[in-house]
Motif scaffolding. Structure first.
Motif, short mmCIF file in Angstrom:
data_model
loop_
_atom_site.label_atom_id
_atom_site.label_comp_id
_atom_site.label_asym_id
_atom_site.label_seq_id
_atom_site.Cartn_x
_atom_site.Cartn_y
_atom_site.Cartn_z
N ILE A 60 0.66 -1.36 -0.06
CA ILE A 60 0.08 0.06 -0.10
C ILE A 60 1.03 1.16 0.01
CG2 ILE A 60 -1.70 -1.12 1.41
CD1 ILE A 60 -0.95 0.50 3.74
N PHE A 61 2.09 1.19 0.11
CA PHE A 61 2.87 2.49 0.30
C PHE A 61 3.02 3.00 -1.13
CE2 PHE A 61 7.02 4.75 0.18
CZ PHE A 61 7.01 5.35 1.43
N PRO A 62 3.06 2.34 -2.16
CA PRO A 62 2.88 3.16 -3.29
C PRO A 62 1.69 3.87 -3.59
CG PRO A 62 4.01 1.02 -4.03
CD PRO A 62 3.66 1.04 -2.49
N LEU A 63 0.62 3.33 -3.10
CA LEU A 63 -0.62 3.92 -3.24
C LEU A 63 -0.72 5.21 -2.44
CD1 LEU A 63 -3.58 4.11 -4.00
CD2 LEU A 63 -4.23 2.45 -2.19
N LEU A 64 0.05 5.42 -1.07
CA LEU A 64 0.26 6.49 -0.30
C LEU A 64 0.78 7.50 -0.92
CD1 LEU A 64 0.35 4.61 3.29
CD2 LEU A 64 -1.63 5.46 2.15
N ILE A 65 1.84 6.95 -1.70
CA ILE A 65 2.84 7.90 -2.28
C ILE A 65 2.14 8.78 -3.45
CG2 ILE A 65 4.90 8.34 -3.66
CD1 ILE A 65 5.44 8.01 -0.80
N ALA A 66 1.12 8.04 -4.26
CA ALA A 66 0.65 8.29 -5.44
C ALA A 66 -0.65 9.14 -5.14
CB ALA A 66 0.12 7.20 -6.37
N LEU A 67 -1.15 8.94 -3.85
CA LEU A 67 -2.65 9.80 -3.68
C LEU A 67 -2.24 11.13 -3.50
CD1 LEU A 67 -5.36 9.51 -2.63
CD2 LEU A 67 -4.52 9.21 -0.47
#
Length: 469
Positions: free
Chosen positions: A179-186
């Motif tokens: 989920i870290f890439p999702l948090l960065i992309a948000l």
């Protein structure tokens, strides 16, 4: 306190961004839970696989040696080194290279068919029943996940255990990695949404500019080809309103011009008759003659304003603003001398060339100077200054009259905007005509206080070097 108007752009950005963040939060939570679940399943599968590897080892050793030999080989093979049992501050690999620190997270137990333990690296606090499958045990202050099976050929029981804290640690790390890439992309996604909405509203801003800069004398419909489909109906309604407004303003201009034109003839005849009567009895008809003169002046101003509004006969050419200002002061000098007013001119340029119409600029100057003389006390000064200002020229006319309060200046610049009916004899059209002439030349007219702090009013006229096309 008046509420500020709602911003559609900000509202859409807030709604879309909050929706995206909510969906991303739900997706992240779902991904985290699913990742933890799948990793737990993977760890259980690895635990079973490790147990079967030990089962193969036990099956092979049991067929070639005694239980004592089997126990010794298992102790020698699966017993952890002393370094792996310490909770030291070192990397994953042990300092002497004999193993990995996570080895202490694994434990093995082997029993004979009769239940005699041959290997026990778990040292559980409670006795678990020897039955196949997964279970939980407590040992060395930790919870352990265990998997037990019995070799069908030899009858030996084998159990492999894995510490729960390391399972959770690895599960959380791997789940957070998902989920870290999702948090960065948000944040980037929210920023992209904001930019996209701004770009989406660009056609509306393009429609706003013509309306914002549309002058009453140059009303034209908006270009519907550049309007988004969602607001095309609104644009067509605005075009209809602009068309009706243009017709109304045109009728108003025609009425003012026609009325003023029709009044000129009877006023002229009335003036001639009053001149004859005034010759016989001056005291009786003098005030009436002055009233007719004021009406004639008002009619002339209305005609002039109508022509200036319509831009009739406006053919700009390069003229010397310095000569126009000097000539205007000379024209009103007799009127100033009657009140003992001394007009002065400070021209630091001498050749202030602008593109415009000399007659209208002369009308502008004479109207402002006459207005300043009318409202100035006797034996005062009217200072006129011509100077360069950016890409144009500034004319400043300062008097020593009563001045105009800052909150009344917009009204004074409007049509028929007389603030005090007791002062002067005009109809309140002089400043409106002057401002319209300045705007027709691409300039502006502003009312300000005197820069020296004295009582009075300064009229600033800014004209560009070239009139915009």
């Amino acid at each position: 306190m008046r509420n500020r108007p709602m911003s559609l752009t900000r509202t859409l950005i807030a709604l879309v961004a909050s929706t995206v963040m909510l969906i991303a939060a739900v997706a992240a939570a779902w991904s985290y839970i699913e990742s933890n679940h799948e990793l737990e399943e993977l760890f259980d599968a690895e635990l079973a696989q490790s147990t079967r590897v030990i089962q193969g080892l036990v099956h092979h050793l049991a067929s070639t040696g005694s239980p004592e030999q089997l126990s010794g080989i298992l102790q020698q093979t699966l017993q952890l080194p002393e370094g792996a049992l310490d909770e030291g501050d070192y990397d994953e690999v042990l300092p002497d290279g004999t193993g990995h620190k996570y080895e202490k997270k694994l434990a093995f137990e082997v029993w004979t068919p009769e239940g005699t333990p041959l290997l026990d690296t778990l040292a559980a606090n409670d006795d678990l029943a020897l039955k196949p499958g997964y279970a939980w045990a407590e040992a060395t202050g930790f919870q352990w996940r265990t998997f037990t099976l019995q070799d069908p050929q030899t009858g030996y029981w084998i159990r492999t255990a894995q510490r729960e804290d390391i399972r959770q640690e690895l599960s959380q790390q791997l789940a957070m990695g998902n989920i870290f890439p999702l948090l960065i992309a948000l944040p980037l996604l929210v920023l992209a949404v904001a930019v996209a909405i701004q770009l989406g509203f660009r056609p509306l801003r393009k429609l706003e500019q013509p309306v914002r800069h549309m002058a009453p004398e140059r009303i034209h419909p908006l270009n519907t080809q550049h309007a988004p489909r969602e607001v095309s109906g609104l644009v067509m309604a605005v075009n209809g309103l602009l068309e009706r407004l243009d017709d109304a303003l045109d009728r108003e201009r025609r009425f003012s011009a026609d009325a003023a034109h029709e009044l000129r003839t009877p006023l002229t005849a009335l003036r001639l008759n009053l001149e004859k009567l005034e010759a016989t009895d001056p005291a009786k008809f003098r005030e009436l003659t002055a009233a007719v003169d004021r009406m004639g002046h008002l009619v002339e101003q209305m005609l002039l304003l109508s022509r200036v509004d319509a831009g009739v006969g406006f053919s700009p050419e390069y003229v010397n603003l310095s000569d126009i200002v000097a000539q205007s002061i000379a024209d009103v000098s007799p009127l100033a001398l009657r009140k003992g007013i001394e007009p002065s001119l400070e021209d630091s340029i001498g050749q202030a060339m602008v593109s415009g119409q000399a007659a209208l600029l002369n009308t502008l100057m004479r109207s402002l100077l006459a207005n300043a003389i009318q409202y100035s006390p006797e034996n005062t000064r009217i200072d006129t200054q011509l100077s360069a200002d950016g890409d144009g020229f500034c004319i400043r006319i300062c008097d020593q009259g009563p001045g105009i309060p800052a909150d009344h200046r917009d009204k004074a610049l409007g049509r028929f905007g007389r603030l005090d009916q007791r002062l002067g004899s005009g109809a309140g059209l002089g400043l409106a005509i002057s401002r319209r002439i300045a705007e027709l030349h691409g300039g502006a007219l502003i009312l300000e206080d005197r820069p020296d702090g004295q009582q009075g009013l300064c009229v600033n006229i800014w004209l560009p070097v070239r009139t915009p096309a």
